[in-house]
Design a protein around this motif. Structure first.
Motif, PDB file in Angstrom:
ATOM      1  N   VAL A 126       0.827  -1.213   0.000  1.00  0.00           N
ATOM      2  CA  VAL A 126       0.000   0.000   0.000  1.00  0.00           C
ATOM      3  C   VAL A 126       0.860   1.262   0.000  1.00  0.00           C
ATOM      4  O   VAL A 126       1.981   1.275   0.514  1.00  0.00           O
ATOM      5  N   THR A 127       0.314   2.300  -0.616  1.00  0.00           N
ATOM      6  CA  THR A 127       0.951   3.617  -0.620  1.00  0.00           C
ATOM      7  C   THR A 127      -0.040   4.620  -0.026  1.00  0.00           C
ATOM      8  O   THR A 127      -1.217   4.302   0.189  1.00  0.00           O
ATOM      9  N   THR A 128       0.437   5.844   0.203  1.00  0.00           N
ATOM     10  CA  THR A 128      -0.448   6.857   0.794  1.00  0.00           C
ATOM     11  C   THR A 128      -1.623   7.188  -0.130  1.00  0.00           C
ATOM     12  O   THR A 128      -2.663   7.634   0.328  1.00  0.00           O
ATOM     13  N   SER A 129      -1.469   6.945  -1.432  1.00  0.00           N
ATOM     14  CA  SER A 129      -2.566   7.225  -2.365  1.00  0.00           C
ATOM     15  C   SER A 129      -3.704   6.205  -2.256  1.00  0.00           C
ATOM     16  O   SER A 129      -4.763   6.384  -2.852  1.00  0.00           O
ATOM     17  N   ASP A 130      -3.479   5.130  -1.486  1.00  0.00           N
ATOM     18  CA  ASP A 130      -4.524   4.116  -1.320  1.00  0.00           C
ATOM     19  C   ASP A 130      -5.528   4.485  -0.228  1.00  0.00           C
ATOM     20  O   ASP A 130      -6.471   3.737   0.015  1.00  0.00           O
ATOM     21  N   HIS A 131      -5.326   5.623   0.434  1.00  0.00           N
ATOM     22  CA  HIS A 131      -6.269   5.990   1.497  1.00  0.00           C
ATOM     23  C   HIS A 131      -7.635   6.303   0.900  1.00  0.00           C
ATOM     24  O   HIS A 131      -7.753   6.679  -0.266  1.00  0.00           O
ATOM     25  N   GLY A 132      -8.679   6.123   1.695  1.00  0.00           N
ATOM     26  CA  GLY A 132     -10.035   6.392   1.236  1.00  0.00           C
ATOM     27  C   GLY A 132     -11.019   5.423   1.882  1.00  0.00           C
ATOM     28  O   GLY A 132     -10.663   4.646   2.773  1.00  0.00           O
ATOM     29  N   ILE A 133     -12.266   5.492   1.438  1.00  0.00           N
ATOM     30  CA  ILE A 133     -13.306   4.587   1.939  1.00  0.00           C
ATOM     31  C   ILE A 133     -13.621   3.575   0.845  1.00  0.00           C
ATOM     32  O   ILE A 133     -13.978   3.949  -0.275  1.00  0.00           O
ATOM     33  N   TYR A 134     -13.492   2.300   1.175  1.00  0.00           N
ATOM     34  CA  TYR A 134     -13.670   1.213   0.206  1.00  0.00           C
ATOM     35  C   TYR A 134     -15.046   0.574   0.408  1.00  0.00           C
ATOM     36  O   TYR A 134     -15.423   0.226   1.528  1.00  0.00           O
ATOM     37  N   PHE A 135     -15.766   0.425  -0.708  1.00  0.00           N
ATOM     38  CA  PHE A 135     -17.111  -0.158  -0.659  1.00  0.00           C
ATOM     39  C   PHE A 135     -17.175  -1.454  -1.459  1.00  0.00           C
ATOM     40  O   PHE A 135     -16.651  -1.538  -2.571  1.00  0.00           O
TER      41      PHE A 135
END
Length: 206
Positions: A126-135
């Motif tokens: 994982v990288t910092t760009s993978d942050h977020g809410i996953y549905f």
């Protein structure tokens, strides 16, 4: 009862008393139609994502759990699974119809056994760009769409050996607040200190 039984053999449909036959046929049709109305009920699918929040460091592998539960319907293999991510840039689809759709990206894929209701998502390195809410979203054979509540993923930068990646901001804030408090104390106490110094000087002169 004789008329009712005569409805089932194909040779005895044309019995006398056609009006009665029609009424009974309507009644039988009504009884047999009821199970057809209940056919959508087995697809009361429950999509469960756990946990609601997940943290990881850069370079780690993350598994976002998603499980399907449909006790009335044993077969789940006909379901279409989709995963997408929402962040400040908007929505990005990661996986559709059970397959990764990101170009040149083998880091994101679905794991688990769909027939067992496990449609978890794996993200490698994982990288910092993978942050977020996953549905996790599932489309049923009848077209109905069921979605999980989402999993919020936060990625921590690996800045050093002391595990203070996300604490730096907090530490700076605490120090700044402490310094601010000391400055206020100095301002408040300065006039009193001056008076004390003057008192001490007067006493020494005497």
């Amino acid at each position: 009862s004789a008329i009712l039984f005569s409805l089932f053999p194909s040779t005895d449909v044309g019995v006398t008393g056609g009006g009665a036959n029609k009424e009974n046929a309507a009644a039988v049709t009504h009884v047999t139609a009821q199970p057809l109305l209940l056919t959508p009920e087995p697809w009361n699918l429950l999509v469960t994502q756990t946990p609601a929040k997940e943290k990881a460091k850069e370079g780690e592998t993350v598994v976002l759990n998603c499980h399907l539960n449909s006790p009335q319907h044993p077969s789940l293999t006909d379901l279409m699974v989709k995963w997408y991510k929402e962040d400040e840039k908007g929505q990005m689809d990661l996986l559709e119809k059970n397959v990764t759709i990101l170009p040149n990206n083998s880091r994101v894929f679905m794991s688990g056994d769909l027939s067992q209701g496990d449609v978890s998502l794996v993200i490698l390195n994982v990288t910092t760009s993978d942050h977020g809410i996953y549905f996790c979203e599932v489309t049923l054979p009848d077209g109905k769409v069921v979605r999980g509540d989402g999993t919020k993923l936060r990625i921590r930068r690996a800045l050093g050996l002391f595990g203070i990646e996300e604490s730096i901001g907090t530490i700076i804030g605490v120090v700044a607040a402490g310094i601010g408090g000391i400055v206020v104390l100095i301002i408040v106490l300065t006039p009193r200190l001056r008076k004390c110094i003057l008192c001490m000087r007067q006493e020494s002169r005497q």
